[in-house]
Design a protein around this motif. Sequence first.
Motif, mmCIF file in Angstrom:
data_model
loop_
_atom_site.group_PDB
_atom_site.id
_atom_site.type_symbol
_atom_site.label_atom_id
_atom_site.label_comp_id
_atom_site.label_asym_id
_atom_site.label_seq_id
_atom_site.Cartn_x
_atom_site.Cartn_y
_atom_site.Cartn_z
ATOM 1 N N ILE A 1 0.832 -1.203 0.000
ATOM 2 C CA ILE A 1 0.000 0.000 0.000
ATOM 3 C C ILE A 1 0.868 1.256 0.000
ATOM 4 C CG2 ILE A 1 -1.687 1.359 1.318
ATOM 5 C CD1 ILE A 1 -2.934 -1.194 2.290
ATOM 6 N N SER A 2 0.436 2.252 -0.769
ATOM 7 C CA SER A 2 1.021 3.597 -0.740
ATOM 8 C C SER A 2 -0.096 4.588 -0.467
ATOM 9 C CB SER A 2 1.687 3.952 -2.074
ATOM 10 O OG SER A 2 2.772 3.117 -2.364
ATOM 11 N N CYS A 3 0.163 5.577 0.394
ATOM 12 C CA CYS A 3 -0.834 6.608 0.676
ATOM 13 C C CYS A 3 -0.128 7.839 1.228
ATOM 14 C CB CYS A 3 -1.895 6.105 1.650
ATOM 15 S SG CYS A 3 -1.293 5.824 3.339
ATOM 16 N N THR A 4 -0.883 8.892 1.482
ATOM 17 C CA THR A 4 -0.310 10.100 2.066
ATOM 18 C C THR A 4 -0.219 9.952 3.583
ATOM 19 O OG1 THR A 4 -2.398 11.272 2.448
ATOM 20 C CG2 THR A 4 -1.422 11.460 0.245
ATOM 21 N N ALA A 5 0.644 10.766 4.182
ATOM 22 C CA ALA A 5 0.819 10.720 5.635
ATOM 23 C C ALA A 5 -0.455 11.115 6.358
ATOM 24 C CB ALA A 5 1.979 11.630 6.045
ATOM 25 N N ARG A 6 -1.139 12.144 5.872
ATOM 26 C CA ARG A 6 -2.351 12.603 6.551
ATOM 27 C C ARG A 6 -3.454 11.563 6.492
ATOM 28 N NH1 ARG A 6 -2.645 18.911 4.440
ATOM 29 N NH2 ARG A 6 -0.666 19.605 5.365
ATOM 30 N N ASP A 7 -3.553 10.862 5.372
ATOM 31 C CA ASP A 7 -4.572 9.817 5.283
ATOM 32 C C ASP A 7 -4.227 8.636 6.185
ATOM 33 O OD1 ASP A 7 -6.072 11.315 3.544
ATOM 34 O OD2 ASP A 7 -5.449 10.237 1.734
ATOM 35 N N LEU A 8 -2.945 8.289 6.262
ATOM 36 C CA LEU A 8 -2.554 7.188 7.143
ATOM 37 C C LEU A 8 -2.810 7.531 8.603
ATOM 38 C CD1 LEU A 8 -1.326 4.384 7.417
ATOM 39 C CD2 LEU A 8 0.944 5.454 7.457
ATOM 40 N N ALA A 9 -2.691 8.804 8.955
ATOM 41 C CA ALA A 9 -2.979 9.216 10.332
ATOM 42 C C ALA A 9 -4.411 8.866 10.720
ATOM 43 C CB ALA A 9 -2.735 10.707 10.499
ATOM 44 N N GLY A 10 -5.309 8.826 9.745
ATOM 45 C CA GLY A 10 -6.689 8.437 10.024
ATOM 46 C C GLY A 10 -6.799 7.026 10.558
ATOM 47 N N VAL A 11 -5.905 6.137 10.118
ATOM 48 C CA VAL A 11 -5.896 4.765 10.635
ATOM 49 C C VAL A 11 -5.548 4.779 12.124
ATOM 50 C CG1 VAL A 11 -4.772 2.507 10.473
ATOM 51 C CG2 VAL A 11 -5.317 3.788 8.385
ATOM 52 N N GLY A 12 -4.570 5.590 12.504
ATOM 53 C CA GLY A 12 -4.208 5.710 13.914
ATOM 54 C C GLY A 12 -5.322 6.321 14.733
ATOM 55 N N ARG A 13 -5.969 7.348 14.205
ATOM 56 C CA ARG A 13 -7.091 7.980 14.911
ATOM 57 C C ARG A 13 -8.218 6.976 15.130
ATOM 58 N NH1 ARG A 13 -8.971 12.985 11.590
ATOM 59 N NH2 ARG A 13 -10.579 12.923 13.230
ATOM 60 N N LEU A 14 -8.463 6.152 14.128
ATOM 61 C CA LEU A 14 -9.482 5.110 14.235
ATOM 62 C C LEU A 14 -9.177 4.177 15.407
ATOM 63 C CD1 LEU A 14 -11.662 3.061 13.064
ATOM 64 C CD2 LEU A 14 -9.757 2.152 11.701
ATOM 65 N N MET A 15 -7.931 3.755 15.535
ATOM 66 C CA MET A 15 -7.566 2.839 16.609
ATOM 67 C C MET A 15 -7.711 3.498 17.978
ATOM 68 S SD MET A 15 -6.796 -0.111 15.253
ATOM 69 C CE MET A 15 -5.746 -0.969 16.438
ATOM 70 N N LEU A 16 -7.262 4.731 18.103
ATOM 71 C CA LEU A 16 -7.358 5.420 19.396
ATOM 72 C C LEU A 16 -8.801 5.723 19.778
ATOM 73 C CD1 LEU A 16 -4.352 7.930 19.341
ATOM 74 C CD2 LEU A 16 -4.542 5.765 20.592
ATOM 75 N N ALA A 17 -9.689 5.775 18.798
ATOM 76 C CA ALA A 17 -11.100 6.055 19.067
ATOM 77 C C ALA A 17 -11.921 4.782 19.219
ATOM 78 C CB ALA A 17 -11.677 6.926 17.950
ATOM 79 N N GLY A 18 -11.257 3.658 19.399
ATOM 80 C CA GLY A 18 -11.978 2.412 19.640
ATOM 81 C C GLY A 18 -12.724 1.878 18.435
ATOM 82 N N GLY A 19 -12.207 2.160 17.228
ATOM 83 C CA GLY A 19 -12.814 1.607 16.015
ATOM 84 C C GLY A 19 -13.760 2.532 15.306
ATOM 85 N N GLU A 20 -13.915 3.755 15.802
ATOM 86 C CA GLU A 20 -14.783 4.737 15.146
ATOM 87 C C GLU A 20 -13.943 5.844 14.520
ATOM 88 O OE1 GLU A 20 -17.709 6.402 17.694
ATOM 89 O OE2 GLU A 20 -18.884 4.544 17.843
ATOM 90 N N PHE A 21 -14.512 6.474 13.497
ATOM 91 C CA PHE A 21 -13.879 7.643 12.905
ATOM 92 C C PHE A 21 -14.975 8.670 12.650
ATOM 93 C CE2 PHE A 21 -12.109 10.428 9.741
ATOM 94 C CZ PHE A 21 -10.771 10.528 10.100
ATOM 95 N N ASP A 22 -14.884 9.786 13.348
ATOM 96 C CA ASP A 22 -15.889 10.853 13.246
ATOM 97 C C ASP A 22 -17.302 10.302 13.401
ATOM 98 O OD1 ASP A 22 -13.902 12.710 12.923
ATOM 99 O OD2 ASP A 22 -14.177 12.965 10.769
ATOM 100 N N GLY A 23 -17.459 9.400 14.388
ATOM 101 C CA GLY A 23 -18.776 8.845 14.693
ATOM 102 C C GLY A 23 -19.188 7.674 13.837
ATOM 103 N N ARG A 24 -18.379 7.291 12.845
ATOM 104 C CA ARG A 24 -18.709 6.153 11.978
ATOM 105 C C ARG A 24 -17.966 4.916 12.472
ATOM 106 N NH1 ARG A 24 -17.770 10.321 8.354
ATOM 107 N NH2 ARG A 24 -15.663 9.558 7.892
#
Length: 401
Positions: free
Chosen positions: A280-303
Amino acid sequence: MTGTAWTSAGMSEPATARGRQLRERGMDQERPTIDTWQDPPFNRWTFSHVDEFVTSVSISTGRERSQKAVNDLDAFSGKVPELERRLAQTWTDVILVVHEDRIVGEWYGEGSRPDDRHLLMSVSKSICGIVVGALADDGLIEPSRTVAHYIPELAESAYGTATVQQVLDMTVAVEYLEEYADLNSHVRAHDRVAGWRTRFDTDPRDTHEFLMGLRPAGEHGKVFQYCSANTDVLAWLVEVVTGKRYHEVVGERVWSRLDAQSDARITVDSSGFAFANGGISCTARDLAGVGRLMLAGGEFDGRRIVSDGWVRATMAGGDPEAARGLPYQDIHPNGSYKNHWWATGNERGSVYAVGIHGQYVWLDPPTRTVIVKFSSAPEALGRTMNSDHARLFQELCAALE
């Protein structure tokens, strides 16, 4: 690739002794090939241009937005000693720090931009772990079942009697040498079959045939054995239970739900099968979303993307005894591996994803901090480099307390 493209963008080396020496020797006049694109000095450029060498497909997000560089690490000024030197020393292309869902530090090396997709190497494995978790949540995968239950073609391979959970936790006993510099290793053959290097006439036709040929090496579930083939077995499983290609499922289940700014890319073999373990290749900011998802217990912006239970189990880590005596525990004495993520076992509960040549997603639960780092280190692995990264990340997080 044109000569102009390589000359203008490829040799944007940091001001280091290595970069000067390479230029003095005229290496900037060489051209990377399918067999050298992963090597220094080429990887400084090629890690952001993988699909010029290897066939790739999109992991769709359904949108594409231009992004501007910030290049601001002021939040850590005076708090993290010699930060600029340490970034250069660890061959940094990009570093991004997200604290409580907000970017608080961002730096792009010469030639790197926010819109650039960078190769993740084995950080890709951790994304696969999330995909499998989401499918397990929906009842499409039962981790306690054997791989052969889902993929009969693997019944006679090392994976026939291994459970899906053992594959996720890398406790499958399989004859697979993960030595990147050994020309005769399994991981080198795996690369060739995936299209990352020139194929040999004796190589399997595709990744499916390669996986079917891997033999058992003992009792499963006892000892941690890092093996990139495990992730591609999981990708095959994902395709079987969904009836879709792996890259499509990643797009539908994860990428499109992370509010990613642009499509990711993933390399594929001659049959169109994705190189899930590192492609996989992606941007740093988009990959940060994966980390945010994990820290939020599997949710991202309520999804909801993956269950809180799956994330909690992953963040808690696996069995440290399974990895006892491995070099990893020289850095993280209580370290373990769970659901394709590394757990440090430290008092902060830090968990991370890592790829060779210096790719990282580091999670710090106490400060709700995600650190993404892209690098083009000349060596694939290095114990000193791994410990240098761990110290750097811990200091960055401590500066935010």
